[in-house]
Design a protein around this motif. Structure first.
Motif, PDB file in Angstrom:
ATOM      1  N   ALA A   1       0.825  -1.207   0.000  1.00 50.02           N
ATOM      2  CA  ALA A   1       0.000   0.000   0.000  1.00 50.02           C
ATOM      3  C   ALA A   1       0.860   1.259   0.000  1.00 50.02           C
ATOM      4  N   PHE A   2       2.137   1.125   0.376  1.00 47.25           N
ATOM      5  CA  PHE A   2       3.044   2.260   0.478  1.00 47.25           C
ATOM      6  C   PHE A   2       3.995   2.386  -0.708  1.00 47.25           C
ATOM      7  N   GLU A   3       4.211   1.295  -1.434  1.00 45.30           N
ATOM      8  CA  GLU A   3       5.233   1.326  -2.478  1.00 45.30           C
ATOM      9  C   GLU A   3       4.837   0.482  -3.681  1.00 45.30           C
ATOM     10  N   THR A   4       5.514   0.793  -4.763  1.00 42.08           N
ATOM     11  CA  THR A   4       5.425   0.013  -5.982  1.00 42.08           C
ATOM     12  C   THR A   4       6.850  -0.127  -6.493  1.00 42.08           C
ATOM     13  N   ASP A   5       7.041  -0.875  -7.549  1.00 42.09           N
ATOM     14  CA  ASP A   5       8.408  -1.001  -8.057  1.00 42.09           C
ATOM     15  C   ASP A   5       8.491  -0.576  -9.514  1.00 42.09           C
ATOM     16  N   CYS A   6       9.705  -0.543 -10.003  1.00 41.39           N
ATOM     17  CA  CYS A   6       9.966  -0.066 -11.359  1.00 41.39           C
ATOM     18  C   CYS A   6       9.257  -0.916 -12.407  1.00 41.39           C
ATOM     19  N   ALA A   7       9.241  -2.215 -12.228  1.00 39.48           N
ATOM     20  CA  ALA A   7       8.597  -3.090 -13.207  1.00 39.48           C
ATOM     21  C   ALA A   7       7.101  -2.824 -13.287  1.00 39.48           C
ATOM     22  N   ASP A   8       6.465  -2.591 -12.141  1.00 36.97           N
ATOM     23  CA  ASP A   8       5.028  -2.310 -12.155  1.00 36.97           C
ATOM     24  C   ASP A   8       4.734  -0.952 -12.786  1.00 36.97           C
ATOM     25  N   VAL A   9       5.560   0.042 -12.516  1.00 38.84           N
ATOM     26  CA  VAL A   9       5.384   1.354 -13.148  1.00 38.84           C
ATOM     27  C   VAL A   9       5.582   1.223 -14.651  1.00 38.84           C
ATOM     28  N   HIS A  10       6.613   0.514 -15.061  1.00 32.39           N
ATOM     29  CA  HIS A  10       6.878   0.301 -16.486  1.00 32.39           C
ATOM     30  C   HIS A  10       5.691  -0.372 -17.158  1.00 32.39           C
ATOM     31  N   ALA A  11       5.154  -1.398 -16.539  1.00 34.13           N
ATOM     32  CA  ALA A  11       4.004  -2.109 -17.100  1.00 34.13           C
ATOM     33  C   ALA A  11       2.778  -1.201 -17.186  1.00 34.13           C
ATOM     34  N   ALA A  12       2.596  -0.336 -16.202  1.00 35.42           N
ATOM     35  CA  ALA A  12       1.435   0.560 -16.199  1.00 35.42           C
ATOM     36  C   ALA A  12       1.498   1.559 -17.350  1.00 35.42           C
ATOM     37  N   PHE A  13       2.703   1.972 -17.716  1.00 34.41           N
ATOM     38  CA  PHE A  13       2.856   2.908 -18.824  1.00 34.41           C
ATOM     39  C   PHE A  13       2.825   2.211 -20.175  1.00 34.41           C
ATOM     40  N   GLY A  14       3.033   0.904 -20.201  1.00 36.91           N
ATOM     41  CA  GLY A  14       2.965   0.172 -21.460  1.00 36.91           C
ATOM     42  C   GLY A  14       4.211   0.348 -22.284  1.00 36.91           C
ATOM     43  N   PRO A  15       4.047   0.581 -23.598  1.00 31.13           N
ATOM     44  CA  PRO A  15       5.224   0.703 -24.477  1.00 31.13           C
ATOM     45  C   PRO A  15       6.166   1.799 -23.999  1.00 31.13           C
ATOM     46  N   ALA A  16       7.401   1.724 -24.440  1.00 31.69           N
ATOM     47  CA  ALA A  16       8.437   2.667 -24.022  1.00 31.69           C
ATOM     48  C   ALA A  16       8.053   4.116 -24.305  1.00 31.69           C
ATOM     49  N   ASP A  17       7.188   4.345 -25.307  1.00 36.64           N
ATOM     50  CA  ASP A  17       6.807   5.725 -25.611  1.00 36.64           C
ATOM     51  C   ASP A  17       5.669   6.228 -24.730  1.00 36.64           C
ATOM     52  N   GLY A  18       5.157   5.380 -23.829  1.00 35.39           N
ATOM     53  CA  GLY A  18       4.129   5.798 -22.887  1.00 35.39           C
ATOM     54  C   GLY A  18       2.789   6.110 -23.519  1.00 35.39           C
ATOM     55  N   THR A  19       2.480   5.486 -24.658  1.00 37.59           N
ATOM     56  CA  THR A  19       1.263   5.826 -25.397  1.00 37.59           C
ATOM     57  C   THR A  19       0.024   5.036 -25.004  1.00 37.59           C
ATOM     58  N   THR A  20       0.073   4.286 -23.925  1.00 43.07           N
ATOM     59  CA  THR A  20      -1.090   3.481 -23.565  1.00 43.07           C
ATOM     60  C   THR A  20      -2.189   4.292 -22.903  1.00 43.07           C
ATOM     61  N   VAL A  26      -0.387   8.595  -2.108  1.00 39.31           N
ATOM     62  CA  VAL A  26       0.978   8.544  -2.635  1.00 39.31           C
ATOM     63  C   VAL A  26       1.595   7.178  -2.385  1.00 39.31           C
ATOM     64  N   LYS A  27       2.437   6.771  -3.324  1.00 36.21           N
ATOM     65  CA  LYS A  27       3.292   5.594  -3.184  1.00 36.21           C
ATOM     66  C   LYS A  27       4.692   5.983  -3.637  1.00 36.21           C
ATOM     67  N   VAL A  28       5.673   5.266  -3.149  1.00 33.81           N
ATOM     68  CA  VAL A  28       7.063   5.444  -3.573  1.00 33.81           C
ATOM     69  C   VAL A  28       7.409   4.350  -4.575  1.00 33.81           C
ATOM     70  N   MET A  29       8.066   4.740  -5.673  1.00 36.37           N
ATOM     71  CA  MET A  29       8.602   3.752  -6.609  1.00 36.37           C
ATOM     72  C   MET A  29       9.977   3.361  -6.078  1.00 36.37           C
ATOM     73  N   ILE A  30      10.027   2.191  -5.416  1.00 38.83           N
ATOM     74  CA  ILE A  30      11.289   1.767  -4.823  1.00 38.83           C
ATOM     75  C   ILE A  30      12.336   1.535  -5.913  1.00 38.83           C
ATOM     76  N   GLY A  31      13.562   1.848  -5.590  1.00 37.01           N
ATOM     77  CA  GLY A  31      14.656   1.688  -6.547  1.00 37.01           C
ATOM     78  C   GLY A  31      14.997   2.968  -7.263  1.00 37.01           C
ATOM     79  N   GLY A  32      13.988   3.824  -7.493  1.00 36.43           N
ATOM     80  CA  GLY A  32      14.221   5.090  -8.181  1.00 36.43           C
ATOM     81  C   GLY A  32      14.919   4.903  -9.518  1.00 36.43           C
TER      82      GLY A  32
END
Length: 137
Positions: free
Chosen positions: A25-44, A116-122
């Motif tokens: 509930a307090f954090e997420t990680d880089c892989a989950d943020v990446h997946a949420a944005f979809g393609p590298a261009d962030g067009t999802t 708010v959540k923190v993206m661990i790893g930054g």
């Protein structure tokens, strides 16, 4: 004979489940943020949160997570944060595990009453995952 791992017995499974559910509930990680944005261009489209890079503008300009906005903690005023709809989830990150800027920003946003959540790893975690970076031209 116990070793450093077994010397302290594990918590009951229900306590472990509650602990990790609360932690997520307090954090997420880089892989989950990446997946949420979809393609590298962030067009999802809308990932369901606003990603904030809380480092200074010079570091952000050099490189940042695609889709992130630069908003250092000192600029997170009630007036500025009111530009987003009520209930907007903010995900914050900084340089990496050696930096507590994301924790300070998360605390500040929470004190303003914002989700708010923190993206661990930054940035370090993002690069360790091999994800692309964006830079200002």
């Amino acid at each position: 004979m116990p070793n450093p791992v077994t010397a302290v017995p594990p918590a009951p499974a229900a306590e472990v489940a509650a602990h990790y559910a609360r932690r997520l509930a307090f954090e997420t990680d880089c892989a989950d943020v990446h997946a949420a944005f979809g393609p590298a261009d962030g067009t999802t489209g809308d990932p369901g949160f606003v990603l904030l890079d809380v480092r200074g503008p010079a570091l952000y300009a050099r490189s940042h997570v695609p889709g992130a906005l630069n908003l250092p903690r000192g600029k997170m005023t009630p007036r500025r944060m009111a530009e987003w709809p009520a209930g907007t989830l903010f995900v914050v990150y900084c340089a990496g595990p050696h930096c507590n800027g994301a924790d300070k920003a998360a605390l500040h946003l929470a004190e303003l009453g914002l989700p708010v959540k923190v993206m661990i790893g930054g940035m370090t975690g993002w690069m360790d995952e091999g994800f692309a970076l964006a830079e200002d031209a």
